[in-house]
Design a protein around this motif. Structure first.
Motif, PDB file in Angstrom:
ATOM      1  N   ASP A 134      -4.002  84.455 -15.807  1.00  0.00           N
ATOM      2  CA  ASP A 134      -2.808  84.804 -16.574  1.00  0.00           C
ATOM      3  C   ASP A 134      -2.233  86.160 -16.179  1.00  0.00           C
ATOM      4  OD1 ASP A 134      -3.025  82.438 -17.931  1.00  0.00           O
ATOM      5  OD2 ASP A 134      -4.005  83.297 -19.694  1.00  0.00           O
ATOM      6  N   GLN A 135      -3.106  87.119 -15.858  1.00  0.00           N
ATOM      7  CA  GLN A 135      -2.648  88.491 -15.636  1.00  0.00           C
ATOM      8  C   GLN A 135      -2.402  88.809 -14.155  1.00  0.00           C
ATOM      9  OE1 GLN A 135      -5.329  91.231 -17.573  1.00  0.00           O
ATOM     10  NE2 GLN A 135      -4.931  90.412 -19.611  1.00  0.00           N
ATOM     11  N   GLU A 136      -3.137  88.162 -13.251  1.00  0.00           N
ATOM     12  CA  GLU A 136      -3.033  88.518 -11.838  1.00  0.00           C
ATOM     13  C   GLU A 136      -2.421  87.421 -10.965  1.00  0.00           C
ATOM     14  OE1 GLU A 136      -6.566  90.193 -10.106  1.00  0.00           O
ATOM     15  OE2 GLU A 136      -7.328  90.850 -12.062  1.00  0.00           O
ATOM     16  N   ILE A 137      -2.897  86.193 -11.144  1.00  0.00           N
ATOM     17  CA  ILE A 137      -2.520  85.128 -10.211  1.00  0.00           C
ATOM     18  C   ILE A 137      -1.178  84.498 -10.545  1.00  0.00           C
ATOM     19  CG2 ILE A 137      -3.182  82.921  -9.219  1.00  0.00           C
ATOM     20  CD1 ILE A 137      -4.907  85.355  -8.393  1.00  0.00           C
ATOM     21  N   ASN A 138      -1.025  83.984 -11.756  1.00  0.00           N
ATOM     22  CA  ASN A 138       0.192  83.239 -12.085  1.00  0.00           C
ATOM     23  C   ASN A 138       1.459  84.085 -12.028  1.00  0.00           C
ATOM     24  OD1 ASN A 138      -0.854  80.629 -12.360  1.00  0.00           O
ATOM     25  ND2 ASN A 138      -1.645  81.096 -14.387  1.00  0.00           N
ATOM     26  N   PRO A 139       1.447  85.359 -12.443  1.00  0.00           N
ATOM     27  CA  PRO A 139       2.672  86.156 -12.264  1.00  0.00           C
ATOM     28  C   PRO A 139       3.058  86.303 -10.798  1.00  0.00           C
ATOM     29  CG  PRO A 139       1.248  87.191 -13.889  1.00  0.00           C
ATOM     30  CD  PRO A 139       0.445  86.075 -13.261  1.00  0.00           C
ATOM     31  N   ALA A 140       2.059  86.319  -9.895  1.00  0.00           N
ATOM     32  CA  ALA A 140       2.344  86.514  -8.470  1.00  0.00           C
ATOM     33  C   ALA A 140       2.921  85.262  -7.833  1.00  0.00           C
ATOM     34  CB  ALA A 140       1.070  86.935  -7.732  1.00  0.00           C
ATOM     35  N   ILE A 141       2.519  84.089  -8.308  1.00  0.00           N
ATOM     36  CA  ILE A 141       2.971  82.854  -7.665  1.00  0.00           C
ATOM     37  C   ILE A 141       4.049  82.127  -8.461  1.00  0.00           C
ATOM     38  CG2 ILE A 141       0.765  82.535  -6.504  1.00  0.00           C
ATOM     39  CD1 ILE A 141      -0.024  80.488  -8.550  1.00  0.00           C
ATOM     40  N   ALA A 142       4.412  82.662  -9.634  1.00  0.00           N
ATOM     41  CA  ALA A 142       5.406  81.992 -10.479  1.00  0.00           C
ATOM     42  C   ALA A 142       6.766  81.921  -9.812  1.00  0.00           C
ATOM     43  CB  ALA A 142       5.521  82.712 -11.824  1.00  0.00           C
ATOM     44  N   SER A 143       7.137  82.962  -9.052  1.00  0.00           N
ATOM     45  CA  SER A 143       8.455  82.974  -8.420  1.00  0.00           C
ATOM     46  C   SER A 143       8.589  81.882  -7.374  1.00  0.00           C
ATOM     47  CB  SER A 143       8.715  84.341  -7.772  1.00  0.00           C
ATOM     48  OG  SER A 143       7.774  84.607  -6.755  1.00  0.00           O
ATOM     49  N   HIS A 144       7.460  81.327  -6.936  1.00  0.00           N
ATOM     50  CA  HIS A 144       7.481  80.255  -5.940  1.00  0.00           C
ATOM     51  C   HIS A 144       7.283  78.888  -6.593  1.00  0.00           C
ATOM     52  CE1 HIS A 144       7.193  83.285  -2.760  1.00  0.00           C
ATOM     53  NE2 HIS A 144       6.308  83.867  -3.520  1.00  0.00           N
ATOM     54  N   GLY A 145       7.294  78.845  -7.928  1.00  0.00           N
ATOM     55  CA  GLY A 145       7.096  77.583  -8.617  1.00  0.00           C
ATOM     56  C   GLY A 145       5.643  77.172  -8.717  1.00  0.00           C
ATOM     57  N   GLY A 146       4.722  78.093  -8.404  1.00  0.00           N
ATOM     58  CA  GLY A 146       3.310  77.768  -8.428  1.00  0.00           C
ATOM     59  C   GLY A 146       2.663  78.096  -9.759  1.00  0.00           C
ATOM     60  N   TYR A 147       1.560  77.416 -10.056  1.00  0.00           N
ATOM     61  CA  TYR A 147       0.828  77.661 -11.296  1.00  0.00           C
ATOM     62  C   TYR A 147      -0.619  77.241 -11.086  1.00  0.00           C
ATOM     63  CZ  TYR A 147      -0.391  77.699 -16.247  1.00  0.00           C
ATOM     64  OH  TYR A 147      -0.984  77.975 -17.464  1.00  0.00           O
ATOM     65  N   ALA A 148      -1.549  78.084 -11.505  1.00  0.00           N
ATOM     66  CA  ALA A 148      -2.977  77.796 -11.399  1.00  0.00           C
ATOM     67  C   ALA A 148      -3.562  77.687 -12.801  1.00  0.00           C
ATOM     68  CB  ALA A 148      -3.693  78.892 -10.609  1.00  0.00           C
ATOM     69  N   GLU A 149      -4.294  76.614 -13.039  1.00  0.00           N
ATOM     70  CA  GLU A 149      -4.843  76.339 -14.371  1.00  0.00           C
ATOM     71  C   GLU A 149      -6.339  76.097 -14.260  1.00  0.00           C
ATOM     72  OE1 GLU A 149      -4.417  72.903 -17.865  1.00  0.00           O
ATOM     73  OE2 GLU A 149      -3.302  72.752 -15.975  1.00  0.00           O
ATOM     74  N   LEU A 150      -7.109  76.683 -15.179  1.00  0.00           N
ATOM     75  CA  LEU A 150      -8.546  76.449 -15.217  1.00  0.00           C
ATOM     76  C   LEU A 150      -8.806  75.106 -15.884  1.00  0.00           C
ATOM     77  CD1 LEU A 150     -11.443  77.499 -14.748  1.00  0.00           C
ATOM     78  CD2 LEU A 150     -11.325  78.510 -17.045  1.00  0.00           C
ATOM     79  N   VAL A 151      -9.543  74.240 -15.195  1.00  0.00           N
ATOM     80  CA  VAL A 151      -9.851  72.911 -15.719  1.00  0.00           C
ATOM     81  C   VAL A 151     -11.229  72.889 -16.366  1.00  0.00           C
ATOM     82  CG1 VAL A 151     -10.221  70.494 -15.086  1.00  0.00           C
ATOM     83  CG2 VAL A 151      -8.368  71.785 -14.029  1.00  0.00           C
ATOM     84  N   ALA A 152     -12.214  73.500 -15.711  1.00  0.00           N
ATOM     85  CA  ALA A 152     -13.575  73.493 -16.241  1.00  0.00           C
ATOM     86  C   ALA A 152     -14.397  74.560 -15.544  1.00  0.00           C
ATOM     87  CB  ALA A 152     -14.222  72.124 -16.045  1.00  0.00           C
ATOM     88  N   VAL A 153     -15.464  74.980 -16.209  1.00  0.00           N
ATOM     89  CA  VAL A 153     -16.462  75.866 -15.612  1.00  0.00           C
ATOM     90  C   VAL A 153     -17.813  75.214 -15.822  1.00  0.00           C
ATOM     91  CG1 VAL A 153     -17.631  78.088 -15.729  1.00  0.00           C
ATOM     92  CG2 VAL A 153     -15.148  77.982 -15.971  1.00  0.00           C
TER      93      VAL A 153
END
Length: 213
Positions: A134-153
């Protein structure tokens, strides 16, 4: 294979940095000179197209495939993806390989399987992984239409789903290894591996089926 009727204007642009990375990855394949980069709009998620990107043998392409040439790289686009990709750019950013596409799909509500249980992400480790996303990855890739979601650990492995501009097959490992995985492993030492997942509803495991890395 067909030629693009607007050949002077590429359907899909590839930045020099992305081109170099794709050629580097292709160089590790068997008989790399016989391979093209297949780029296809495979679906949609979170208001953006999702993509299938992988290397395929040039000899296996059908007649309705449009082939573009970017220096030493040939890019193959199936006919039904041409209009959806026209004007898009494949880039290499700090978060990895992403697709910047001005075209958007028509909104729809995907069906949700009632049989698939929800993974428990309430623990300390999953919450810390989600904080990195939420704080590092998604803000960086949002402008490209990208999104990373945690599914399971499970144990020390975090399973992520990449959607939008970061969705891919074959090159998804580039996005993981060059941005997302490094950030998570640095911030959450309990995690030792990050895996992209593709089919979350099928197979023996109700949460995921790991993609090939």
């Amino acid at each position: 294979m067909t030629s693009d009727p607007e050949a002077l204007i590429p359907i899909l642009a590839v930045t020099p940095e992305a081109l170099a990375k794709v050629l580097e990855v292709r160089g590790g394949e068997n008989d790399p000179d016989s391979l093209v980069l297949w780029v296809e709009v495979s679906g949609q998620q979170a208001g953006a197209y999702s993509y299938l990107m992988e290397f395929r043998a040039r000899a296996e392409l059908d007649d309705d495939v449009v082939v573009q040439h970017h220096d030493d790289l040939s890019v193959a686009i199936p006919g039904d993806s041409v209009d959806k990709l026209r004007g898009a750019t494949l880039e290499l950013s700090a978060g990895g390989m992403v697709m910047q596409n001005p075209n958007k799909p028509a909104p729809f509500s995907p069906a949700v399987s009632a049989e698939r249980p929800t993974a428990d992400l309430s623990g300390e480790v999953p919450q810390r992984v989600m904080q990195v996303l939420d704080q590092e990855i998604n803000p960086a890739i949002a402008s490209h239409g990208g999104y990373a979601e945690l599914v399971a650990v499970e144990a020390s492995i975090a399973y992520l789903r990449l959607s939008g501009g970061c969705q891919g097959c074959g090159l998804a490992a580039v996005t993981l290894s060059q941005g997302i995985e490094v950030a998570i492993l640095d911030s959450v030492p309990e995690i030792t591996e990050v895996i992209d997942v593709t089919d979350h509803a099928s197979g023996a495991n109700p949460y995921y089926e790991a993609a090939k890395k």
